[in-house]
Write a protein that holds these residues in place. Structure first.
Motif, PDB file in Angstrom:
ATOM      1  N   MET A   1       0.848  -1.165   0.000  1.00 24.98           N
ATOM      2  CA  MET A   1       0.000   0.000   0.000  1.00 24.98           C
ATOM      3  C   MET A   1       0.892   1.226   0.000  1.00 24.98           C
ATOM      4  O   MET A   1       1.923   1.252   0.656  1.00 24.98           O
ATOM      5  N   ALA A   2       0.474   2.222  -0.737  1.00 23.07           N
ATOM      6  CA  ALA A   2       1.131   3.520  -0.718  1.00 23.07           C
ATOM      7  C   ALA A   2       0.038   4.572  -0.615  1.00 23.07           C
ATOM      8  O   ALA A   2      -0.952   4.507  -1.337  1.00 23.07           O
ATOM      9  N   VAL A   3       0.208   5.507   0.302  1.00 29.92           N
ATOM     10  CA  VAL A   3      -0.767   6.573   0.496  1.00 29.92           C
ATOM     11  C   VAL A   3      -0.154   7.848  -0.056  1.00 29.92           C
ATOM     12  O   VAL A   3       0.956   8.228   0.336  1.00 29.92           O
ATOM     13  N   THR A   4      -0.880   8.495  -0.955  1.00 28.80           N
ATOM     14  CA  THR A   4      -0.371   9.729  -1.545  1.00 28.80           C
ATOM     15  C   THR A   4      -1.403  10.837  -1.384  1.00 28.80           C
ATOM     16  O   THR A   4      -2.602  10.583  -1.471  1.00 28.80           O
ATOM     17  N   PRO A   5      -0.941  12.070  -1.159  1.00 33.18           N
ATOM     18  CA  PRO A   5      -1.884  13.179  -1.041  1.00 33.18           C
ATOM     19  C   PRO A   5      -2.358  13.705  -2.391  1.00 33.18           C
ATOM     20  O   PRO A   5      -3.194  14.593  -2.452  1.00 33.18           O
ATOM     21  N   VAL A   6      -1.818  13.170  -3.453  1.00 31.47           N
ATOM     22  CA  VAL A   6      -2.171  13.582  -4.817  1.00 31.47           C
ATOM     23  C   VAL A   6      -2.412  12.336  -5.650  1.00 31.47           C
ATOM     24  O   VAL A   6      -2.363  11.222  -5.145  1.00 31.47           O
ATOM     25  N   HIS A   7      -2.616  12.504  -6.944  1.00 26.85           N
ATOM     26  CA  HIS A   7      -2.813  11.358  -7.826  1.00 26.85           C
ATOM     27  C   HIS A   7      -1.591  10.447  -7.781  1.00 26.85           C
ATOM     28  O   HIS A   7      -0.467  10.921  -7.609  1.00 26.85           O
ATOM     29  N   PRO A   8      -1.796   9.150  -7.957  1.00 26.08           N
ATOM     30  CA  PRO A   8      -0.660   8.219  -7.940  1.00 26.08           C
ATOM     31  C   PRO A   8       0.380   8.588  -8.988  1.00 26.08           C
ATOM     32  O   PRO A   8       0.072   9.172 -10.016  1.00 26.08           O
ATOM     33  N   SER A   9       1.605   8.208  -8.694  1.00 26.92           N
ATOM     34  CA  SER A   9       2.718   8.464  -9.605  1.00 26.92           C
ATOM     35  C   SER A   9       3.565   7.202  -9.665  1.00 26.92           C
ATOM     36  O   SER A   9       3.324   6.244  -8.940  1.00 26.92           O
ATOM     37  N   ARG A  10       4.576   7.222 -10.504  1.00 33.71           N
ATOM     38  CA  ARG A  10       5.451   6.052 -10.567  1.00 33.71           C
ATOM     39  C   ARG A  10       6.130   5.811  -9.221  1.00 33.71           C
ATOM     40  O   ARG A  10       6.373   4.677  -8.835  1.00 33.71           O
ATOM     41  N   GLU A  11       6.408   6.898  -8.483  1.00 36.89           N
ATOM     42  CA  GLU A  11       7.029   6.745  -7.169  1.00 36.89           C
ATOM     43  C   GLU A  11       6.107   6.009  -6.206  1.00 36.89           C
ATOM     44  O   GLU A  11       6.539   5.127  -5.463  1.00 36.89           O
ATOM     45  N   SER A  12       4.815   6.353  -6.209  1.00 33.91           N
ATOM     46  CA  SER A  12       3.888   5.677  -5.292  1.00 33.91           C
ATOM     47  C   SER A  12       3.654   4.230  -5.707  1.00 33.91           C
ATOM     48  O   SER A  12       3.482   3.351  -4.863  1.00 33.91           O
ATOM     49  N   VAL A  13       3.683   3.947  -7.012  1.00 31.49           N
ATOM     50  CA  VAL A  13       3.546   2.566  -7.478  1.00 31.49           C
ATOM     51  C   VAL A  13       4.749   1.752  -7.021  1.00 31.49           C
ATOM     52  O   VAL A  13       4.608   0.623  -6.528  1.00 31.49           O
ATOM     53  N   LEU A  14       5.943   2.320  -7.138  1.00 35.99           N
ATOM     54  CA  LEU A  14       7.146   1.616  -6.695  1.00 35.99           C
ATOM     55  C   LEU A  14       7.136   1.406  -5.181  1.00 35.99           C
ATOM     56  O   LEU A  14       7.547   0.344  -4.695  1.00 35.99           O
TER      57      LEU A  14
END
Length: 127
Positions: A1-14
């Motif tokens: 799981m990755a929590v992001t305050p904005v739309h997902p990015s390649r960084e959050s997918v990784l």
């Protein structure tokens, strides 16, 4: 799981991939390398960086056709369950039904910062 305050990015997918693969604390004990990952044509999943990471890990990436949520039913069901089971209980949730002309939330309600929200989310996820 990755929590992001904005739309997902390649960084959050990784970050989510790392969290899913590692088995030691704080990630495990569940986890491991998948044989195949199905993605929904999002540019975050199909970026060169993410594709290279999956290739390096020898994980097959299946690029699903656009507008085909029935092909990823488990993920879609989980996404639909998160809102009523978790998000609706958080301060500042804006999709509450509003009877009459009452305001959507109490004026003295204290909203969570990103770090506090993430801590609550992860705490509820581990329980």
């Amino acid at each position: 799981m990755a929590v992001t305050p904005v739309h997902p990015s390649r960084e959050s997918v990784l970050a989510a991939l790392r969290s899913a693969v590692l088995r030691e604390d704080p990630y495990g004990p569940f986890g491991g390398l998948p044989e195949k990952v199905r993605v929904d044509r999002g540019k975050d999943f199909l970026s060169r960086t993410v594709t290279a990471a999956f290739d390096l890990l020898d994980v097959t990436v299946e690029d699903l056709p656009a507008y085909a949520p029935h092909l990823k039913g488990t993920v879609e069901g989980l996404n639909r369950a998160v809102e009523p089971m978790l998000l609706a209980a958080q301060p500042g949730y804006v999709h509450q039904p509003r009877p009459g002309k009452r305001s959507s939330r109490p004026k003295d309600e204290v909203l969570l910062g990103f770090e506090d929200f993430t801590a609550r989310l992860l705490d509820s996820h581990s329980g």
